[in-house]
Write a protein that holds these residues in place. Sequence first.
Motif, mmCIF file in Angstrom:
data_model
loop_
_atom_site.group_PDB
_atom_site.id
_atom_site.type_symbol
_atom_site.label_atom_id
_atom_site.label_comp_id
_atom_site.label_asym_id
_atom_site.label_seq_id
_atom_site.Cartn_x
_atom_site.Cartn_y
_atom_site.Cartn_z
ATOM 1 N N LYS A 220 0.794 -1.193 0.145
ATOM 2 C CA LYS A 220 -0.031 -0.194 -0.151
ATOM 3 C C LYS A 220 0.930 1.281 -0.045
ATOM 4 O O LYS A 220 0.591 2.210 -0.902
ATOM 5 N N THR A 221 1.792 1.271 1.051
ATOM 6 C CA THR A 221 2.528 2.489 0.954
ATOM 7 C C THR A 221 4.211 2.401 0.189
ATOM 8 O O THR A 221 4.549 3.102 -0.416
ATOM 9 N N ARG A 222 4.632 1.165 0.373
ATOM 10 C CA ARG A 222 6.160 1.195 -0.103
ATOM 11 C C ARG A 222 5.905 0.781 -1.617
ATOM 12 O O ARG A 222 7.130 1.272 -2.249
ATOM 13 N N ASP A 223 5.034 0.234 -2.219
ATOM 14 C CA ASP A 223 5.211 -0.131 -3.576
ATOM 15 C C ASP A 223 3.657 -0.007 -4.053
ATOM 16 O O ASP A 223 3.199 -1.143 -4.494
ATOM 17 N N PRO A 224 3.016 1.006 -4.143
ATOM 18 C CA PRO A 224 1.610 1.099 -4.371
ATOM 19 C C PRO A 224 1.141 0.902 -5.975
ATOM 20 O O PRO A 224 0.101 0.597 -6.403
ATOM 21 N N LEU A 225 2.295 0.882 -6.893
ATOM 22 C CA LEU A 225 2.168 0.586 -8.151
ATOM 23 C C LEU A 225 2.390 -0.570 -8.658
ATOM 24 O O LEU A 225 2.294 -0.970 -9.895
ATOM 25 N N CYS A 226 2.997 -1.512 -7.873
ATOM 26 C CA CYS A 226 3.305 -2.719 -8.263
ATOM 27 C C CYS A 226 2.068 -3.572 -8.548
ATOM 28 O O CYS A 226 1.157 -3.734 -7.759
ATOM 29 N N PRO A 227 1.996 -4.242 -9.727
ATOM 30 C CA PRO A 227 0.811 -5.022 -10.103
ATOM 31 C C PRO A 227 0.780 -6.372 -9.724
ATOM 32 O O PRO A 227 0.068 -7.241 -10.365
ATOM 33 N N ILE A 228 1.887 -6.947 -8.850
ATOM 34 C CA ILE A 228 2.030 -8.380 -8.341
ATOM 35 C C ILE A 228 1.414 -8.217 -6.997
ATOM 36 O O ILE A 228 2.036 -7.432 -5.851
ATOM 37 N N PHE A 229 0.394 -9.232 -6.766
ATOM 38 C CA PHE A 229 -0.130 -9.214 -5.386
ATOM 39 C C PHE A 229 0.114 -10.376 -4.642
ATOM 40 O O PHE A 229 -0.124 -11.472 -5.169
ATOM 41 N N ARG A 230 0.559 -10.567 -3.573
ATOM 42 C CA ARG A 230 0.514 -11.596 -2.674
ATOM 43 C C ARG A 230 -0.828 -12.027 -2.111
ATOM 44 O O ARG A 230 -1.569 -10.970 -1.414
ATOM 45 N N LEU A 231 -1.092 -13.091 -2.231
ATOM 46 C CA LEU A 231 -2.944 -13.242 -1.938
ATOM 47 C C LEU A 231 -2.887 -12.968 -0.227
ATOM 48 O O LEU A 231 -4.123 -12.470 0.013
ATOM 49 N N GLY A 232 -2.187 -13.375 0.605
ATOM 50 C CA GLY A 232 -2.214 -13.282 1.979
ATOM 51 C C GLY A 232 -2.477 -11.886 2.266
ATOM 52 O O GLY A 232 -3.032 -11.451 3.148
ATOM 53 N N ASP A 233 -1.347 -10.840 1.467
ATOM 54 C CA ASP A 233 -1.345 -9.368 1.783
ATOM 55 C C ASP A 233 -2.916 -8.992 1.682
ATOM 56 O O ASP A 233 -3.272 -7.944 1.985
ATOM 57 N N ILE A 234 -3.264 -9.448 0.427
ATOM 58 C CA ILE A 234 -4.764 -8.800 0.146
ATOM 59 C C ILE A 234 -5.707 -8.950 1.159
ATOM 60 O O ILE A 234 -6.479 -8.014 1.677
ATOM 61 N N PHE A 235 -5.613 -10.076 1.908
ATOM 62 C CA PHE A 235 -6.538 -10.438 3.008
ATOM 63 C C PHE A 235 -6.194 -9.614 4.116
ATOM 64 O O PHE A 235 -7.294 -9.140 4.831
ATOM 65 N N GLN A 236 -5.000 -9.348 4.274
ATOM 66 C CA GLN A 236 -4.416 -8.616 5.473
ATOM 67 C C GLN A 236 -4.797 -6.988 5.173
ATOM 68 O O GLN A 236 -5.349 -6.499 6.255
ATOM 69 N N GLU A 237 -4.977 -6.631 4.210
ATOM 70 C CA GLU A 237 -5.646 -5.296 3.596
ATOM 71 C C GLU A 237 -7.047 -5.143 3.922
ATOM 72 O O GLU A 237 -7.540 -4.146 4.773
ATOM 73 N N ARG A 270 -2.744 7.292 -13.217
ATOM 74 C CA ARG A 270 -2.193 6.125 -12.256
ATOM 75 C C ARG A 270 -3.229 5.396 -11.658
ATOM 76 O O ARG A 270 -4.304 5.912 -11.261
ATOM 77 N N PRO A 271 -3.092 3.995 -11.716
ATOM 78 C CA PRO A 271 -3.936 3.133 -10.894
ATOM 79 C C PRO A 271 -3.830 3.329 -9.550
ATOM 80 O O PRO A 271 -2.760 3.309 -8.929
ATOM 81 N N LYS A 272 -4.765 3.142 -8.618
ATOM 82 C CA LYS A 272 -5.016 3.016 -7.308
ATOM 83 C C LYS A 272 -5.799 1.873 -6.917
ATOM 84 O O LYS A 272 -6.663 1.337 -7.271
ATOM 85 N N TYR A 273 -5.006 0.633 -6.094
ATOM 86 C CA TYR A 273 -5.524 -0.756 -5.832
ATOM 87 C C TYR A 273 -6.113 -0.334 -4.556
ATOM 88 O O TYR A 273 -5.574 0.018 -3.505
ATOM 89 N N SER A 274 -7.451 -0.853 -4.409
ATOM 90 C CA SER A 274 -7.929 -1.471 -3.067
ATOM 91 C C SER A 274 -8.550 -2.760 -3.132
ATOM 92 O O SER A 274 -8.987 -3.144 -4.220
ATOM 93 N N PHE A 275 -9.099 -3.143 -1.824
ATOM 94 C CA PHE A 275 -9.680 -4.574 -1.746
ATOM 95 C C PHE A 275 -10.667 -4.445 -1.007
ATOM 96 O O PHE A 275 -11.141 -3.623 -0.155
ATOM 97 N N ARG A 276 -11.643 -5.434 -1.295
ATOM 98 C CA ARG A 276 -12.979 -5.441 -0.544
ATOM 99 C C ARG A 276 -13.487 -6.946 -0.580
ATOM 100 O O ARG A 276 -13.607 -7.475 -1.546
ATOM 101 N N ARG A 277 -14.052 -7.541 0.690
ATOM 102 C CA ARG A 277 -14.468 -8.890 0.707
ATOM 103 C C ARG A 277 -15.833 -8.638 0.267
ATOM 104 O O ARG A 277 -16.581 -7.895 0.739
#
Length: 579
Positions: A220-237, A270-277
């Motif tokens: 989210k803060t360190r590399d907000p433009l990287c398009p590679i996501f770790r599944l565990g991180d998505i859930f953490q968000e 620029r894209p902004k990524y966010s996640f939602r259950r």
Amino acid sequence: MPDCCSCGDVFQYETVKVIRIQSANYGTIKWFLHMLVFSYVSFALVKDKLYQQKEPVISSVHTKVKGIAEVKETLEKGMKETVRSIFDTADYTFPVQGNSFFVMTNFRKTEGQEQGLCPEYPTRRTICSSDSNCKKGRMNPQSNGIQTGKCVKYYNTTKKTCEVTAWCPIETAEEAPKPALLNSAENFTVFIKNNIDFPGHNYTTRNIFPGLNTTCTFHKTRDPLCPIFRLGDIFQETGDNFSDVAIKGGIMGIEIYWDCNLDRWFQHCRPKYSFRRLDDKSSESLYPGYNFRYAKYYKENNVEKRTLIKVFGIRFDILVFGTATLFIDFLISTYSSKCCGSQVYRFCKCCEPFAVNEYYHKKKFENIVAPKSTLKYVSFVDESNIRMVDQQLLGRRLQDVKGEEVPRPLMEFRDLSRLALSVHPSPPKPGQPEEIELLSKEETSTSHGSPDWCQCGNCLPSKLPESHRYLEELCCRKGKGQCITTSEAFRKLILSRSTLQFFLLYEKPLPEPDADSSNRELRHCAYRCYTAWRFGSQDLADFAILPSCCRWRIRKEFPKSDGKYSGFKSPYGCGAQQS
Ligand code: GDP
Ligand code: ZN
Ligand code: ZN
């Protein structure tokens, strides 16, 4: 016909005349109200995001999941023996329609099924005590096969269920394995490629920018433009625990928001990524999680068999939104198209065909200045503009105050002709021309005694009290040169007794009997003639200050017997008044 009597009446158009008042008070109130309305409107606009020239985005998404998981499977119920198998991308991802991908996190296998007769799995609906509880040919959406009408023992238990024609043995309605078999899917990564297009702005881009490090992981803060996501991180968000969701599965939304400003100078997209259950995670949910079944078919001894697999996993839905704005270009285009209808039109080349509009504009808008005791106008012969002074002078002499330059209003033709009428008055009385001759000689001789601020050499020190003296410390010129009182025009327009008498007859048909009052009338009339001449409009004339030379020249021509002149009085306040 009541109002329309002639053709001319038909071809008329009525409009409202607007008077512009130059007033700090009314201006402040106006802006205050404007700001109030503006803030409210802005608030409403920002709240609803209506300020942007929005355009929906057209997008395409492509995903690639990577990762390997080692799965320990218990071969058969009750047996301790387990097998270890490796699951790769082909094993745990399944094709899903639309902008989604699926990752298997858990499963339950029913192996070696073949077509045949077998007892139903015991549930409230399938348990029976005798054949009469079962009915040949009965089936319903919940059942696994078609009933044969027999009630049989359910394998090596005491329960009896209706027999069915089905894939046997029937899948057991057991819970999903805990912990999830592919718990390590947490470490899988997904690479999302997203191309977008704003067709209205003819703009395309994608979320993979030049120089992207392909080993990065989104943060989210360190590399907000990287398009590679770790599944565990998505859930953490989203504040969910991957291991918990992995057991029964779930649906997760990955939102890509494109906030694009397509203005040339501030281009930013620029894209902004966010996640939602997205699935119902409440524990009371009737069908929690996300699962489906699929089967692998094979032949054994020429008998068709299958392995039924109930798959639990996480479906990721990628939702792309975006707005493209063109704020500045929009402003520029609005501004330039408006310029012809506003004040700016005079300086705008594009407006040549709009001369008619200019005419209407002039007629419609009348500019007036709020009358105030501090307001004064001065005019210098060596300047084309006049100056407006709207401030407390605090003892500074008027000659030295800069003020604000304003265009000299042109005198209306009617007024001019009225003046001109009397420029060649009735034949001069004998002796008058010599008098003027004499005076001009006299003037040149007084030039030695003029005060230091005088530029024309004809001004005199004010006789007003100290506090109001500054008002009369004004010359007819800004720079050194010839005095206006020595001009032919001044003599003919301001000093001509017959011109002034002519004007006075307009106002007072019966002239004053005594000499002093008659002189006062003529003097005041001469002041007014001067201000009308030099300041054009009557609005300004009331606030116009006579230069000292003119004032004293007029007073000399039409003197007061006691020599105590009261001087300028502001029409709206207490100006210079002799007590
Ligand atoms: P008075 O005749 O004894 O009162 O003294 P003045 O000859 O100074 O005339 C005073 C009248 O002329 C007042 O109505 C003043 O407002 C007007 N007056 C005097 N000076 C000026 C001036 O500089 N500009 C204008 N607009 N009016 C002036
Ligand atoms: Zn002067
Ligand atoms: Zn002068």
